[in-house]
Design an enzyme around this catalytic site. Structure first.
Site, PDB file in Angstrom:
ATOM      1  N   GLU A 279     -65.145 -25.217 -37.162  1.00 46.49           N
ATOM      2  CA  GLU A 279     -66.143 -24.662 -36.386  1.00 46.49           C
ATOM      3  C   GLU A 279     -66.890 -23.695 -37.247  1.00 46.49           C
ATOM      4  OE1 GLU A 279     -64.407 -24.459 -31.943  1.00 46.49           O
ATOM      5  OE2 GLU A 279     -64.297 -22.762 -32.781  1.00 46.49           O
ATOM      6  N   LYS A 353     -52.306 -25.135 -31.173  1.00 48.74           N
ATOM      7  CA  LYS A 353     -52.602 -24.780 -29.858  1.00 48.74           C
ATOM      8  C   LYS A 353     -51.891 -25.962 -28.969  1.00 48.74           C
ATOM      9  CE  LYS A 353     -57.292 -23.252 -30.208  1.00 48.74           C
ATOM     10  NZ  LYS A 353     -58.658 -23.117 -29.769  1.00 48.74           N
ATOM     11  N   ASP A 358     -58.294 -27.686 -25.955  1.00 49.91           N
ATOM     12  CA  ASP A 358     -58.739 -26.033 -26.019  1.00 49.91           C
ATOM     13  C   ASP A 358     -58.405 -25.327 -25.160  1.00 49.91           C
ATOM     14  OD1 ASP A 358     -59.589 -23.872 -27.227  1.00 49.91           O
ATOM     15  OD2 ASP A 358     -61.710 -24.371 -27.559  1.00 49.91           O
ATOM     16  N   GLU A 386     -60.750 -18.050 -21.013  1.00 48.73           N
ATOM     17  CA  GLU A 386     -61.731 -18.581 -21.366  1.00 48.73           C
ATOM     18  C   GLU A 386     -62.288 -19.801 -20.590  1.00 48.73           C
ATOM     19  OE1 GLU A 386     -61.994 -20.050 -25.459  1.00 48.73           O
ATOM     20  OE2 GLU A 386     -63.839 -20.676 -25.339  1.00 48.73           O
TER      21      GLU A 386
END
Lengths: 675, 675
Positions: A279, A353, A358, A386
């Protein structure tokens, strides 16, 4: 007034009102941990440490207890006196708070043998030096920012701030926080965001590392090691070098000198967390090096100090072309790291993760978990909500996390091997595996914005320590501790809301594993097509006939082939693939019939109506708690439930309308779907 | 180097290299305007003003020429000498630059009788005191901001700035700008954004009004009056009052004192622009007053000074429920203002956007235009390419604007009455009508970001002055002036790109009048559903069967009923409604056949493939211009065309995929549509 989370002093003092203590650390000598226990007994418990062990009701002692972990402890009642024994003062910290919790819960405190399921039990802060928190939903950073400031704004909207001292300096707050973490078994904390930008790049050097050291000393008292996220490009950005090549001697020398200076300031410094080549962050690819080369550079510098590097596996192409349905972001972790198995240094950890995308409301287990055979691994979770409702919508995450890590990794030679067992099996150094999770706290008075979101922080720690606990048990514990004054019925109401909340959120935000229908600005609220034609690799592929991502080997992206054979076979077949994950793995017609006899489209309608109904039920039940719990918590949750209701209604109406417009299939129950 | 737009000094000096001038303003006396003409002759033209009129080749004189407008002029050749005559020095300014343009274009300069189509020809800046420009795509404000700064960022991302002096102070830039505006006939400019926030609220009071006066004096030299946008709540926000009620005597007294002080600083101040009760701005509704009450309050304060208030009719509910398909934002202007006809003061003007929504690529004429019978009106355009490509995609807007204002308003007793004629008919004071447009300039060297976007600023002025001009004529003029050195073929290439550009953009961004499929963050690029479930009242209602907004009286929102009977009848019938506006007025099946025999879905596919093809053709043709025009302009447009191509491809692929997924109908030509 700042909330006391699950360590309400009045409740604690009631539980231990007859106790006196004696601490015996003669075997190792007094240290920061033992002194901290003495201080907490005096100030928090307001009970005496007596001079004669014979008159103490509770003895805390360092001594050999024959446990695998030097953090483990035993609690026994011997001759009417409770004895908490472990081989280190760290063990005593955990034992002391474990005993305290049992007392507060009224549980038996005898024949307790306890050691952590995970050697590393970490909290990662995505706090930024301007005081903001990336994906923070509870106010500003408790570490950084201006004294007294707690503006609620999105990352990037923060006004320019004086960088001469980026530290907030609220040491009392940090002390309280460290105690909460220790009390649930956490032993590692990373202070700053993995996206290391601007001033944060300099935290690793003098004089700023000395300010970090002040914080680290507090955590150290609570048996918690402090870590920092570092920028891979630091040698260029602040070191004056013209390269960051992990094989370049000057770069290695710079890191070695930097690390040496860190340990000078913080002798028990934990190590580094690194997000590289992801990213937009810099990384080894720029020099033609592998992620193992990158991680091992840090590992070398840290090794002599006993430090570790935690290297994130969250690497994917964030410039994907939506047109190419053969591309699949879910494959990225496996594709990027599988070939590097066995190449990482002994003191390097690859952090994966738990899901392949995500931290979505619904995700399968990441297939890289199970595929690595000779690598230290940590599994990453996100307590910050999130994609799970921003701590506006109630969402107790333990059911999802526990389900994930109890899933078969496929790595067992005979039968099921869950994530916890697998980490040990795959480890080069079995002491260097564990869990990490993104923090959900900020400067809000109740720490987590939504009062009930405290349960996730509590639960994460408990899960790390004792993976055998059920989500319900953990919820009951947290409710009993937090709302100790409430009657049993009230506690059950709160527990019921927690227990059902993860499913409720999923029911409107991610039908059948189809996801990423969130608003792209902030990942809260519904935005069905917000990512559908974008570069992030997160698509639902809904058309007039069907919906879902074909990840099969036979006709799709081939992602399912990353799983072990037996698991892949189950997922590949649309009839054996679990319905909850159906749209994650398969593109199916709206008329496809699920195992319960409902069609996909009808399931979408049903769950979206049910989601709002559940929130309405939460509101009704929560209303009954007025005057039965503290006013502040009552009002906080009541207000958030109203916002959740508005959110759930938008999800219901937009999703139902969208799929009705797409499919043209009416709700079998004739409920109101807007055209 | 800062661009000279259409007033390139070298071109000008070539055109007038044999001229000498004499200025005769004896009838009115020397003033700022006549002095400015003298200055421009000396410095820009670098030609002499002679002392003896007999030896001048060009005479500029104030004198009676029998025209309706005191801004009009005549140009005649008398005894071999060119005479430019008007009744005011303002007329001489316009006459001088008109003559200059004709000379530069090589047009005959004799028997010219020219007066403006519109009495008020205004440019509205949405510039903000922090230096940003709301909907600005060419850098920072030329009026506000830090000296020398020209960061390119979105509104809101601007760093905090010292507010002690918000003015940029680049007076040379403002002088050049004022000349450009005057040279195309502009006579009014508003300096600041209609959303008047933070420091901008104080611009109307000392000492800041004195800084405004410095700018106003420059504009005044070029016959341009300066206006300011004001915040309706100023009496509370900066006046210390506890109300802003337009009928409250203290409020009126505050405004009167404020206005008196403004005219003390700026004797020819134009007046105020007000956005009230719109998109969160304060207004009279809070006090139970009408918009006429609000406007008339300002009108009273301004009247004795000859000032005017311009009241925006852009008032709508920006918290609409997408679920209610009977709601229709397009109806808002008519619904909010129609009943107030005749209630506005003589020196108040109601300013109406030309379309009912908001400067979309394709919109019908606002039905309020034609419906008001006794009100001074101005029509608002937007030169800033908010929804028309952000000055990244080439988009020459004159075809759209001219088509709009030449549409029958339906207000004629016998036959067609276009907007220009209608404004005169409806006016209480025929001198107080006109056009206004949002500026597209900023601190970029070429003023407008995209070089070709200069043509819109030029063309807007020309359209205001002479409504009979065709879009093609204006484009040719601008190209000839701007690329004077280019060969005829090169000029034709540029003109062709301009002429076709509005249709090209519309072909990919707004098929058949269906619109608002833009990204919500910035209104650039494709975001098909970005507004579909939002509160802005801008929907396409696409489903698996069809697309478009049913605005019919019979089955829809009833919006069509706001038009005059004959117009409404044409629009109401799907067979007589113009195809270009079909989806604006009707929800039709994808299989609906257009007048050219194509189905709606096939038209969508065709235009989206064609849009990219056109951009490719632009790129090919533009490439031929290398070394035939100046390098800077060549490179600027070449670079923007590449960005436009990427944008057009995204529009093509996303729109085609979306509607293919919806409709399931294949492209009849079998071109590539992604699934």
């Amino acid at each position: 007034m700042v909330d006391h989370m699950w360590l309400e002093p009045r409740t604690i003092r009631q539980a231990v009102c007859d106790d006196t203590f004696f601490i015996d650390v003669a075997a190792v000598g007094e240290d920061a941990r033992s002194l901290r226990i003495r201080k907490d007994i005096a100030e928090l418990l307001q009970r005496p440490c007596v001079l004669n062990p014979a008159v103490a009701t509770v003895l805390l002692a360092v001594g050999d207890v024959g446990l695998r972990s030097d953090e483990g402890f035993v609690i026994n009642v011997v001759d009417g006196r409770t004895e908490i024994v472990g081989t280190t003062t760290r063990a005593l910290v955990y034992g002391f708070y474990d005993w305290l919790r049992r007392r507060m819960l009224g549980e038996p405190v005898n024949h307790v043998v306890s050691e952590p399921s995970q050697p590393i039990r970490m909290i990662d802060h995505w706090d930024q030096t301007d005081g903001s928190v990336e994906r923070g939903y509870a106010g500003e950073s408790i570490f950084f920012g201006r004294w007294g400031s707690n503006i609620h704004c999105e990352i990037g909207d923060f006004p320019e701030r004086d960088a001469s001292d980026v530290f907030r300096g609220d040491m009392r707050r940090i002390e309280d926080y460290a105690r909460y973490l220790a009390s649930v078994g956490i032993n590692a904390v990373c202070l700053n965001n993995v996206n290391v930008r601007r001033f944060a790049i300099r935290l690793i050097v003098r004089p700023w590392i000395d300010r970090v050291a002040q914080i680290a000393r507090i955590f150290s008292e609570f048996a918690i090691k402090t870590y920092l996220s570092v920028n891979f490009a630091a040698p260029k950005l602040i070191g004056g070098l013209d390269t960051c090549d992990p094989l370049d001697p000057a770069v290695n020398a710079w890191w070695q000198a930097t690390v040496d200076a860190i340990y000078d300031a913080i002798p028990d410094f934990g190590g580094f967390v690194v997000k590289a080549d992801s990213e937009g962050e810099p990384g080894p690819y720029a020099y033609g090096r592998t992620h193992a080369d990158g991680a091992n550079m840090f590992a070398r510098a840290l090794q002599s100090h006993g430090g570790i590097v935690i290297w994130r596996a969250f690497v994917y192409d964030c410039h994907q072309d939506w047109r190419d349905r053969k591309l699949d972001r879910a494959k990225a972790a496996y594709d990027n790291f599988h070939d590097l198995d066995g190449q990482f240094a002994d003191n390097a950890i690859l952090q994966i993760k738990f899901g392949p995308i995500d931290f979505q409301p619904s995700e399968p287990l990441n297939p890289l978990i199970g595929a690595m055979k000779r690598t230290n691994l940590m599994i990453e979770f996100q307590i910050a909500a999130e994609y799970l409702g921003h701590q506006i919508d109630v969402n107790y995450m333990l059911p999802q996390w526990l389900a994930a890590i109890r899933t078969d990794t496929g790595a067992g030679d005979n039968g099921v091997l869950d994530t916890g067992q697998y980490l040990q099996q795959a480890a080069v150094n079995p002491a260097l595996v564990g869990y990490a999770a993104v923090a959900n706290v900020g400067m809000d008075d109740n720490w987590t914005g939504h009062k009930l979101a405290q349960a996730n922080l509590y639960g994460y720690g408990r899960m790390c320590w004792d993976q055998s606990l059920s989500a319900q048990t953990i919820a009951r514990e947290w409710v009993s501790l937090t709302f100790a004054d409430a009657d049993t019925d009230a506690q059950q109401t709160i527990t019921w809301i927690l227990d059902t909340s993860n499913d409720t959120y999923e029911s409107y935000a991610a039908p059948l594993g189809g996801g990423f229908m969130v608003r792209r600005e902030d990942h809260y609220g519904v935005g069905i097509n917000d990512f559908e034609y974008d570069r992030w690799g997160t698509y639902h592929y809904a058309d007039r006939d069907g919906v879902g991502v074909d990840r099969t080997v036979a006709t799709g992206t081939g992602y399912i082939g990353q799983y072990a054979t037996a698991i892949a076979a189950t997922l590949e077949n649309v009839d054996t693939c679990p319905d909850q994950m159906l749209l994650f793995f398969h593109h199916v017609p709206y008329s496809h019939v699920l195992h319960d006899g409902t069609s996909v489209i009808q399931h979408i309608y049903d769950t979206h109506f049910a989601g709002v109904d559940m929130v309405d039920e939460y509101i009704r039940r929560w209303a009954t708690l007025q005057d039965r719990i503290d006013d502040e918590s009552f009002a906080n949750v009541a207000e958030r439930l109203q916002r959740q209701r508005r959110n759930a209604i938008e999800w219901r109406d937009q999703i139902n309308t969208y799929f009705y417009r797409m499919s043209g299939i009416a709700d079998s129950q004739g409920r109101l779907i807007y055209r």
